[in-house]
Design an enzyme around this catalytic site. Structure first.
Site, PDB file in Angstrom:
ATOM      1  N   ARG A 173      -1.755  -5.095   3.540  1.00  7.60           N
ATOM      2  CA  ARG A 173      -1.426  -4.114   4.558  1.00  7.60           C
ATOM      3  C   ARG A 173      -0.033  -4.365   5.138  1.00  7.60           C
ATOM      4  O   ARG A 173       0.699  -3.448   5.443  1.00  7.60           O
ATOM      5  CB  ARG A 173      -2.473  -4.206   5.664  1.00  7.60           C
ATOM      6  CG  ARG A 173      -2.234  -3.288   6.827  1.00  7.60           C
ATOM      7  CD  ARG A 173      -3.349  -3.472   7.854  1.00  7.60           C
ATOM      8  NE  ARG A 173      -3.224  -2.488   8.909  1.00  7.60           N
ATOM      9  CZ  ARG A 173      -2.441  -2.629   9.972  1.00  7.60           C
ATOM     10  NH1 ARG A 173      -1.718  -3.720  10.108  1.00  7.60           N
ATOM     11  NH2 ARG A 173      -2.389  -1.687  10.891  1.00  7.60           N
ATOM     12  N   ASP A 196      -7.294  -7.611  12.317  1.00 10.39           N
ATOM     13  CA  ASP A 196      -8.670  -7.142  12.075  1.00 10.39           C
ATOM     14  C   ASP A 196      -9.662  -8.291  11.918  1.00 10.39           C
ATOM     15  O   ASP A 196     -10.865  -8.110  12.096  1.00 10.39           O
ATOM     16  CB  ASP A 196      -8.720  -6.240  10.833  1.00 10.39           C
ATOM     17  CG  ASP A 196      -8.293  -4.812  11.151  1.00 10.39           C
ATOM     18  OD1 ASP A 196      -8.209  -4.486  12.348  1.00 10.39           O
ATOM     19  OD2 ASP A 196      -8.043  -4.049  10.205  1.00 10.39           O
ATOM     20  N   ARG A 201       0.816  -1.213   0.000  1.00 10.00           N
ATOM     21  CA  ARG A 201       0.000   0.000   0.000  1.00 10.00           C
ATOM     22  C   ARG A 201       0.854   1.269   0.000  1.00 10.00           C
ATOM     23  O   ARG A 201       0.458   2.292  -0.543  1.00 10.00           O
ATOM     24  CB  ARG A 201      -0.986   0.006   1.165  1.00 10.00           C
ATOM     25  CG  ARG A 201      -0.351  -0.001   2.536  1.00 10.00           C
ATOM     26  CD  ARG A 201      -1.416   0.180   3.613  1.00 10.00           C
ATOM     27  NE  ARG A 201      -0.845   0.015   4.932  1.00 10.00           N
ATOM     28  CZ  ARG A 201      -1.424   0.417   6.050  1.00 10.00           C
ATOM     29  NH1 ARG A 201      -2.592   1.012   6.006  1.00 10.00           N
ATOM     30  NH2 ARG A 201      -0.863   0.223   7.212  1.00 10.00           N
ATOM     31  N   SER A 215      -5.460   4.947   5.455  1.00  6.47           N
ATOM     32  CA  SER A 215      -5.237   3.499   5.362  1.00  6.47           C
ATOM     33  C   SER A 215      -4.848   3.063   3.961  1.00  6.47           C
ATOM     34  O   SER A 215      -4.095   2.117   3.786  1.00  6.47           O
ATOM     35  CB  SER A 215      -6.504   2.744   5.762  1.00  6.47           C
ATOM     36  OG  SER A 215      -6.791   2.966   7.112  1.00  6.47           O
ATOM     37  N   PHE A 264     -14.679  -4.014   0.885  1.00 11.15           N
ATOM     38  CA  PHE A 264     -15.727  -3.023   0.594  1.00 11.15           C
ATOM     39  C   PHE A 264     -15.781  -2.681  -0.896  1.00 11.15           C
ATOM     40  O   PHE A 264     -16.840  -2.402  -1.441  1.00 11.15           O
ATOM     41  CB  PHE A 264     -15.487  -1.735   1.401  1.00 11.15           C
ATOM     42  CG  PHE A 264     -15.275  -1.966   2.871  1.00 11.15           C
ATOM     43  CD1 PHE A 264     -16.116  -2.831   3.569  1.00 11.15           C
ATOM     44  CD2 PHE A 264     -14.257  -1.337   3.558  1.00 11.15           C
ATOM     45  CE1 PHE A 264     -15.929  -3.055   4.929  1.00 11.15           C
ATOM     46  CE2 PHE A 264     -14.064  -1.558   4.916  1.00 11.15           C
ATOM     47  CZ  PHE A 264     -14.896  -2.420   5.603  1.00 11.15           C
ATOM     48  N   GLU A 292     -19.363   3.082  -0.481  1.00 10.59           N
ATOM     49  CA  GLU A 292     -18.566   2.491  -1.568  1.00 10.59           C
ATOM     50  C   GLU A 292     -19.344   2.340  -2.868  1.00 10.59           C
ATOM     51  O   GLU A 292     -18.770   2.412  -3.955  1.00 10.59           O
ATOM     52  CB  GLU A 292     -18.014   1.130  -1.129  1.00 10.59           C
ATOM     53  CG  GLU A 292     -17.030   1.204   0.038  1.00 10.59           C
ATOM     54  CD  GLU A 292     -17.710   1.326   1.401  1.00 10.59           C
ATOM     55  OE1 GLU A 292     -18.937   1.126   1.479  1.00 10.59           O
ATOM     56  OE2 GLU A 292     -16.999   1.634   2.384  1.00 10.59           O
TER      57      GLU A 292
END
Lengths: 315, 326
Positions: free
Chosen positions: A169, A119, A12, A39, A85, A60
């Site tokens: 991530r 998460d 990312r 993020s 999403f 979204e």
């Protein structure tokens, strides 16, 4: 081979740098954010190119539609969110507003795969490759490290039509160097060998490289192909390797159903079927944990890859 | 200027489709020649583009009647499709394509054109008829609606047919795309307008409200949403399926400028849409109260006509009514 001394970087972050570069070079580049600017690493772009940064909030479906409208007006929008999403929640908008129209929209799904970690399952996109590659007109990319993500992000801007890019991530080692070529639709051979062909994508390829290093000491030479483009698949490179090794292992941080492995196996079934082991998540949701722990538990770690290699060479 | 025969009531269905060879290429050529000439004259004078001629109220009413006949014959030939909503929105489409929109039919990609986004794609028969009559493509193509190898898909597909701006069908998506286009126009400091047609039933979709919030956030004064408020959706009346009232208040609280009009009063339609264009401080919604199936007595306000096409007998009856000039 893996450069173990360099500091670890995430895919990312590669995107964040690339989008900033793109924004400077091309005035048509627009970013559409759904309340995850930091993020997804577009917060620098947001500050620098305020006029070309659209914040739609936690919406979204609207984000994808707005991007389609921007693209139909000549812009090159990058819609950014987590993979679960976007393209998860807004798949219908991706299908009709974007792909059916062949709108020039770039869909950025960050935080994909088990590697999202703590998460937990709700945020670990393990289906995004399956639901995107099934759509006509779209290009699907899954870069493996910081450098490759930068290149993929820039390459996507040059494709006229929808492109989905999946990121992770977690911070992983460099798999590529600045000199490694990146051409959409052209897979890279990371390691040459003759015992078995491992076709993989994403940061989990580092596990394959680790396994290969150990296997080499036992005189088992594996060939590793980084298929960063899942659609269109590089049939030529994969077939050539498979005709040599006659054995296949696929590797991805994604469900085995519908992912890169499926794409490779579909292609080989029609052209050159060979004994195959597919490594990926097997019809289950993930859970919280560290990336390494999750890759170990769900069968993607270097140890699992080594076992798979040893199993398949006996076939 | 309307493509095809003008002010002349059709005698039979075949007249509307003057067979494979439309006898109008010369007149189309002349129209185009003058449009192009006008374009250059105006451009020389104002540095601006001259768009399609604006028809007066009386002419618009005649055009609407012709469009209604087109819808009936086209859907009869197709054998399926959405008759009610198409007839209900005909007066508004006549006003848009023959008076309100700044557009040049033979330049469907002109960057300065006003955009019309049909979000409730199922009423595309009225979009196709309007585009054909405006001169985007030959009238005979209407015959091919919903048939194999046709440019006229059952729900609109952008890229297949000149003048179709977006692909639609699944509800709620057009308004987001219209917002995207309005944002792009603002970024580029362009002055064209984005018109979006939505239906009342479509407002069940959460995406519509996501888009409505965003339009308010960016104060998109170049965006006009026209809602086909016929109180009917596929399974019945909106008040039973999913009550929307008070729709006007909802939009006011979402920060939009709201007009409520009779969607069949041509004078009011034109006046309101002109006001909407002139209003640039925030997005405008025009809630057009319409009658599903308007113009054909046995279809009016009958929700089963939402999604079916007329058969031969119904077609004859409907055309007879329309020709008797309402």
């Amino acid at each position: 081979m893996l450069n173990k001394n360099k500091k670890l970087q995430s895919t990312r972050d590669g995107f964040g740098e690339a989008i900033l570069e793109l924004g400077k070079k091309n005035k048509d580049i627009v970013v559409v954010s759904a309340d995850l600017a930091e993020s997804t690493r577009v917060h620098h772009f947001a500050k620098k190119y305020k006029n070309r940064f659209i914040e739609v909030g936690v919406a979204e479906q609207n984000a994808m539609g707005v991007a389609a409208g921007l693209a139909l007006s000549g812009k090159i929008p990058y819609v950014t969110s987590f993979g679960v999403f976007s393209p998860g929640r807004n798949w219908d908008q991706l299908r009709v507003s974007v792909c059916y129209t062949n709108a020039n929209v770039k869909i950025i799904g960050s935080h994909t795969g088990l590697s999202v970690g703590p998460d937990g399952a709700s945020h670990q996109a393990l289906e995004d490759i399956a639901i995107t590659r099934v759509l006509p007109n779209i290009t699907v990319l899954a870069p493996s490290d910081f450098i490759e993500t930068k290149k993929a992000t820039i390459a996507a801007s040059k494709i006229k039509g929808p492109v989905y890019i999946r990121f992770a991530r977690h911070k992983g080692p460099d798999i590529n160097t600045n000199k490694t070529p990146f051409t959409v639709g052209k897979a890279n051979i990371l390691l040459k060998g003759s015992a078995v062909t491992i076709v993989g994508c994403g940061p989990v390829l580092a596990e394959a490289l680790k396994a290969a290093e150990i296997l080499a000491k036992e005189n088992i030479k594996v060939e590793i192909i980084n298929s960063h483009t899942i659609k269109p698949l590089d049939k030529k490179t994969i077939l050539k390797s498979i005709k040599k090794t006659k054995k296949l292992i696929t590797l991805e941080d994604h469900q085995v159903v519908g992912g890169l492995g499926s794409a490779v196996v579909e292609m080989l079934a029609e052209n050159f079927p060979v004994p195959t082991i597919m490594l990926g998540v097997r019809d289950t949701f993930g859970e919280s944990g560290k990336t390494d722990e999750l890759w170990e538990k769900y069968g993607l770690s270097d140890g699992h890859i080594m076992s798979a290699v040893k199993k398949i060479i006996k076939k | 200027m309307i493509n095809g025969e003008q002010n002349k009531p059709y005698k039979k269905v075949a007249d509307i489709f003057p067979d494979e060879n439309p006898k109008t290429p010369d007149s189309i050529f002349i129209v185009r020649f003058y449009t192009v000439l006008f374009y250059f004259l105006k451009k020389a004078k104002y540095g601006k583009i001259n768009y399609m001629k604006r028809s007066g109220i009386k002419e618009l009413k005649t055009i609407a009647n012709i469009l209604r006949q087109d819808i009936i014959t086209t859907l009869n030939t197709a054998g399926s499709g959405h008759t009610g909503g198409s007839l209900g929105m005909t007066d508004i489409f006549a006003a848009l394509y023959f008076n309100i929109l700044n557009h040049i039919p033979h330049q469907p990609d002109n960057p300065n054109r006003d955009r019309l986004i049909l979000s409730n794609g199922h009423i595309c028969p009225i979009l196709y008829a309007s585009l054909a009559r405006a001169g985007y493509f030959p009238l005979v193509k209407l015959k091919t609606l919903r048939k194999i190898n046709s440019q006229l898909q059952g729900h609109p597909h952008a890229g297949s047919l000149p003048g179709v701006e977006t692909s639609s069908g699944p509800l709620g998506q057009g308004i987001s795309q219209a917002v995207g286009m309005a944002l792009a126009a603002k970024m580029d400091k362009k002055h064209h307008h984005i018109f979006c047609i939505t239906s009342d039933g479509e407002h069940n979709e959460g995406q519509v409200w996501e888009a409505a919030m965003l339009a308010n956030k960016y104060k998109l004064g170049n965006l006009i949403n026209i809602i086909d408020r016929n109180n009917i959706q596929i399974d019945g009346y909106t008040k039973d399926i999913m009550p929307l009232a008070p729709l006007k208040d909802k939009y006011i609280t979402f920060g939009w400028k709201v007009f409520v009009i009779n969607g069949h009063n041509m004078k009011q339609i034109v006046a309101t849409l002109n006001k909407a264009k002139a209003f640039t401080k925030k997005p405008v919604v025009v809630i057009a109260e319409t009658i599903l199936g308007k113009g054909v007595s046995f279809m009016e306000n009958k929700y089963p006509w939402h999604g079916i096409a007329p058969n031969e007998i119904e077609t004859k009856k409907a055309l007879a009514e329309l020709r008797n000039g309402k």
